[in-house]
Design a protein around this motif. Structure first.
Motif, PDB file in Angstrom:
ATOM      1  N   LEU A  77       0.831  -1.215   0.000  1.00  0.00           N
ATOM      2  CA  LEU A  77       0.000   0.000   0.000  1.00  0.00           C
ATOM      3  C   LEU A  77       0.860   1.257   0.000  1.00  0.00           C
ATOM      4  O   LEU A  77       0.340   2.356  -0.142  1.00  0.00           O
ATOM      5  CB  LEU A  77      -0.934   0.013   1.215  1.00  0.00           C
ATOM      6  N   GLY A  78       2.179   1.106   0.206  1.00  0.00           N
ATOM      7  CA  GLY A  78       3.055   2.268   0.113  1.00  0.00           C
ATOM      8  C   GLY A  78       3.983   2.501   1.287  1.00  0.00           C
ATOM      9  O   GLY A  78       4.789   3.432   1.256  1.00  0.00           O
ATOM     10  N   VAL A  79       3.886   1.697   2.344  1.00  0.00           N
ATOM     11  CA  VAL A  79       4.814   1.865   3.474  1.00  0.00           C
ATOM     12  C   VAL A  79       6.225   1.517   2.993  1.00  0.00           C
ATOM     13  O   VAL A  79       6.413   0.600   2.189  1.00  0.00           O
ATOM     14  CB  VAL A  79       4.396   0.977   4.674  1.00  0.00           C
ATOM     15  N   ASP A  80       7.232   2.267   3.499  1.00  0.00           N
ATOM     16  CA  ASP A  80       8.589   2.152   2.937  1.00  0.00           C
ATOM     17  C   ASP A  80       9.379   0.936   3.401  1.00  0.00           C
ATOM     18  O   ASP A  80      10.124   0.352   2.632  1.00  0.00           O
ATOM     19  CB  ASP A  80       9.391   3.426   3.279  1.00  0.00           C
ATOM     20  N   ARG A  81       9.277   0.596   4.672  1.00  0.00           N
ATOM     21  CA  ARG A  81      10.043  -0.548   5.163  1.00  0.00           C
ATOM     22  C   ARG A  81       9.364  -1.155   6.387  1.00  0.00           C
ATOM     23  O   ARG A  81       8.391  -0.582   6.888  1.00  0.00           O
ATOM     24  CB  ARG A  81      11.496  -0.169   5.469  1.00  0.00           C
ATOM     25  N   ALA A  82       9.893  -2.295   6.837  1.00  0.00           N
ATOM     26  CA  ALA A  82       9.200  -3.032   7.899  1.00  0.00           C
ATOM     27  C   ALA A  82      10.157  -3.511   8.979  1.00  0.00           C
ATOM     28  O   ALA A  82      11.337  -3.752   8.726  1.00  0.00           O
ATOM     29  CB  ALA A  82       8.466  -4.226   7.301  1.00  0.00           C
ATOM     30  N   ILE A  83       9.594  -3.648  10.190  1.00  0.00           N
ATOM     31  CA  ILE A  83      10.311  -4.250  11.319  1.00  0.00           C
ATOM     32  C   ILE A  83       9.466  -5.426  11.793  1.00  0.00           C
ATOM     33  O   ILE A  83       8.284  -5.258  12.105  1.00  0.00           O
ATOM     34  CB  ILE A  83      10.489  -3.238  12.476  1.00  0.00           C
ATOM     35  N   HIS A  84      10.057  -6.607  11.813  1.00  0.00           N
ATOM     36  CA  HIS A  84       9.328  -7.814  12.230  1.00  0.00           C
ATOM     37  C   HIS A  84       9.909  -8.339  13.534  1.00  0.00           C
ATOM     38  O   HIS A  84      11.049  -8.786  13.576  1.00  0.00           O
ATOM     39  CB  HIS A  84       9.435  -8.880  11.120  1.00  0.00           C
ATOM     40  N   LEU A  85       9.130  -8.250  14.614  1.00  0.00           N
ATOM     41  CA  LEU A  85       9.523  -8.829  15.897  1.00  0.00           C
ATOM     42  C   LEU A  85       8.954 -10.235  15.906  1.00  0.00           C
ATOM     43  O   LEU A  85       7.770 -10.443  16.156  1.00  0.00           O
ATOM     44  CB  LEU A  85       8.979  -7.989  17.053  1.00  0.00           C
ATOM     45  N   GLU A  86       9.812 -11.182  15.564  1.00  0.00           N
ATOM     46  CA  GLU A  86       9.320 -12.530  15.289  1.00  0.00           C
ATOM     47  C   GLU A  86       9.168 -13.356  16.569  1.00  0.00           C
ATOM     48  O   GLU A  86      10.050 -13.376  17.421  1.00  0.00           O
ATOM     49  CB  GLU A  86      10.259 -13.231  14.305  1.00  0.00           C
ATOM     50  N   THR A  87       8.013 -14.031  16.667  1.00  0.00           N
ATOM     51  CA  THR A  87       7.711 -14.883  17.822  1.00  0.00           C
ATOM     52  C   THR A  87       7.440 -16.300  17.325  1.00  0.00           C
ATOM     53  O   THR A  87       7.366 -16.536  16.113  1.00  0.00           O
ATOM     54  CB  THR A  87       6.456 -14.395  18.565  1.00  0.00           C
ATOM     55  N   ASP A  88       7.222 -17.211  18.286  1.00  0.00           N
ATOM     56  CA  ASP A  88       6.901 -18.590  17.893  1.00  0.00           C
ATOM     57  C   ASP A  88       5.404 -18.748  17.629  1.00  0.00           C
ATOM     58  O   ASP A  88       4.910 -19.844  17.424  1.00  0.00           O
ATOM     59  CB  ASP A  88       7.368 -19.574  18.968  1.00  0.00           C
TER      60      ASP A  88
END
Lengths: 254, 335
Positions: A77-88
């Motif tokens: 949709l246009g967001v520039d970048r992402a941060i993924h706090l990965e869990t189980d």
């Protein structure tokens, strides 16, 4: 300006709640997933803000590896970048969720400068804790306005409108600020094919935070006793109209 | 023994039903400990003798719901809603009383204020609970998915913060002697940064969805924006409001203010007529307060059929106009 939007991956539940065998989660094998509805509007708002003011938009989620799908959706949709706090994929309580997000925000701001606005959904569709955004705002010492249906940036402050009895309550707070938004804030766009292609190349920073000890701990889920109202069929097609009006008269609405 | 404390929301001299429901849960948790209540008020309103009397009368009346002590917090800054100030006052009172638990209704404001209390004091919060039992840990039942699913949970906290799901538990009356006390809370400037500065009244006209006696809603089955003409016609004939499902607002056929559902408006009409709506849990979370539901759907096996009182199976584009016509014909005879 810099805008962060935090989202949660939730299933599309359809017509019936079906639990996994251990009753600790919904059975989701046959369900699709989406960004929780209020937050879809948060993503759209972040994209519009950066289109209008230029700068950078970032999307953050805390969730399993599969939540990368929702990050790509937001970037499409246009967001520039992402941060993924990965869990189980297990349930994190609101305090643990907020703590991990606070750490991630502090790290990103140390590297790239402060976010003028941080957007959350007012509450998640599934667990509905109504608190992660407020906890993050409290820890960062920033003002937080909740449940917003309209957001207007006016210089260094932001005008916020919240539905209330008989109309809307208006707030104005200085930036940086944390806002929690509701569906109806805007009508999110559909992702375009070029948008999807660009999203595939946008950066996702993945990290695995340590889960703080839960103080609100899920023990089990229960499907509430069904309303069990087996409908009385008044008829089929337009010929049912007299029976319907008879019922309306009986219950006193005509 | 240390008491529990509950936040009472009120307007026009009347405590909200949701706050009285909260007191029932607070009393059951307190199990004999004293129940204290916090009522916020502003001297600006109290200048009017009527207003002052009304707030005192309201506080006094809380004895009928088991409140032993009602604390009226008076501060001129409370003339408009300031959630951090509310949280500061509630937190101060809980500290002062060494409260064993803090309760509020799971309304928009109740949830918001309690989340702020939790953030300030670093305490966990369980929202939209329907039952809470003391113990170590505390055990509780709370709503998820707007009430479509329940969660049994354990809460580990020296001072549990709990909000009570609106209209999920009954109000309980009793007789307790209520002592009314007033105090002036200390507020810091930063607690008034987030504050309502203006109220914009809704554009008038039409019946409000939340208050309507009859709601006629359309879903995907209506097919288009224009398709809603027959829904509007029937709603008009019944003096009701028009609603719709989430699919409809996402498609842009109707404004979001018309949406009935978990992320839209929660309604409680005498009669809800759902036309071409399958009955997804997201939708049912918004209309479960309806006294009666009539489903008009081409699919006799749609989930909404399991949640309705009456059903008509078939094409809504034929059925809805036929019902309108029948209502008109009956009125013709009557006139």
């Amino acid at each position: 300006m810099r805008v962060l939007v935090c989202v949660k991956r939730v299933p599309f539940t359809g017509g019936k709640m079906v639990l996994a065998p251990d009753s600790m989660a919904l059975e989701t094998r046959h369900l699709g997933f989406t960004i929780s509805p209020h937050e879809e509007c948060g993503v759209e708002e972040a994209v519009r803000m950066i289109e209008a003011k230029s700068g950078e938009s970032v999307v953050l989620t805390l969730g399993p590896a599969e939540a990368a799908e929702q990050l790509r959706d937001a970037m499409a949709l246009g967001v520039d970048r992402a941060i993924h706090l990965e869990t189980d994929g297990s349930e994190w309580d609101p305090e643990a969720t907020a703590a991990a997000i606070i750490d991630a925000i502090r790290a990103d701001e140390a590297a790239s400068g402060p976010f003028d606005l941080i957007l959350f959904g007012n509450e998640s569709a599934d667990s509905g804790g109504f608190q992660v955004g407020l906890r993050v705002a409290g820890a960062l010492g920033r003002p937080c306005v909740t449940g917003l249906k309209k957001v207007t940036i006016e210089g260094a402050s932001v005008r916020c409108e919240q539905e209330s009895e008989g109309g809307r309550d208006v707030y104005a707070v200085p930036m940086p600020a944390v806002l929690t938004v509701k569906e109806g804030l805007n009508l999110p766009r559909y992702p375009s094919v070029p948008g999807r292609m660009r999203a595939a190349r946008k950066p996702v920073a993945t990290m695995t935070p340590t889960q703080a000890q839960a103080r609100l701990e899920l023990a089990s889920l229960v499907v509430p006793a069904g309303q069990g109202r087996r409908a009385e069929v008044l008829g089929s097609g337009p010929s049912a109209a007299p029976a319907v009006v008879e019922m309306l008269r009986k219950i006193g609405v005509v | 023994m240390a008491p529990v404390v509950a936040l009472i929301e009120h307007a026009d001299g009347k405590a909200f039903d949701t706050s009285l429901q909260t007191l029932a849960v607070a009393r059951s948790f307190a199990a004999g400990q004293a129940v204290h209540a916090l009522v916020l008020s502003s001297p600006i309103r109290l200048d009017l003798e009527l207003g002052r009397n009304a707030v005192f009368a309201l506080a006094n009346d809380l004895g009928h719901y088991g409140v032993n002590v009602a604390h009226i917090a008076e501060h001129e800054a409370l003339d408009s809603f300031a959630p951090d100030a509310w949280a500061a006052i509630l937190g101060q009172l809980a500290d002062q009383l060494d409260a064993t638990a803090v309760f509020a209704a799971g309304t928009e404001r109740g949830n918001e204020v309690m989340a702020r209390v939790g953030a300030r004091a670093n305490l966990p919060l369980a929202t939209n609970c329907i039952a809470v039992s003391a113990g170590d840990p505390i055990t509780l039942t709370r709503q998820r998915w707007g009430g479509s699913l329940l969660e049994e949970a354990r809460l580990n906290s020296t001072r549990p913060l709990v909000t009570v799901a609106p209209h999920a538990v009954p109000i309980e009356t009793t007789e307790a002697e209520t002592k009314v006390e007033t105090f002036t809370p200390q507020l810091k400037e930063q607690e008034l940064v987030v504050r309502v500065i203006e109220h914009v009244a809704a554009a008038g006209g039409g019946v409000s969805l939340a208050e309507a006696r009859v709601v006629v809603s359309g879903g995907r089955g209506v097919g288009s924006k224009e398709g809603f003409a027959i829904i509007e016609e029937l709603a008009g004939l019944l003096g009701g409001a028009v609603g719709c499902s989430r699919v409809v607002t996402s498609a842009g056929w109707r404004p979001h203010t018309d949406q009935v559902g978990q992320t839209g408006t929660k309604i409680a009409p005498e009669l809800y007529i759902a036309c071409g709506i399958s009955g997804a849990t997201q939708h049912m979370a918004g209309c479960k307060g309806a006294k009666r539901i009539l489903a008009i759907n081409s699919d006799a096996e749609a989930p909404i059929m399991l949640n309705s009182d009456y059903a008509v199976v078939g094409d809504l584009k034929e059925i809805v106009p036929a019902i309108s016509k029948e209502i008109r014909a009956n009125r013709g005879h009557a006139g």
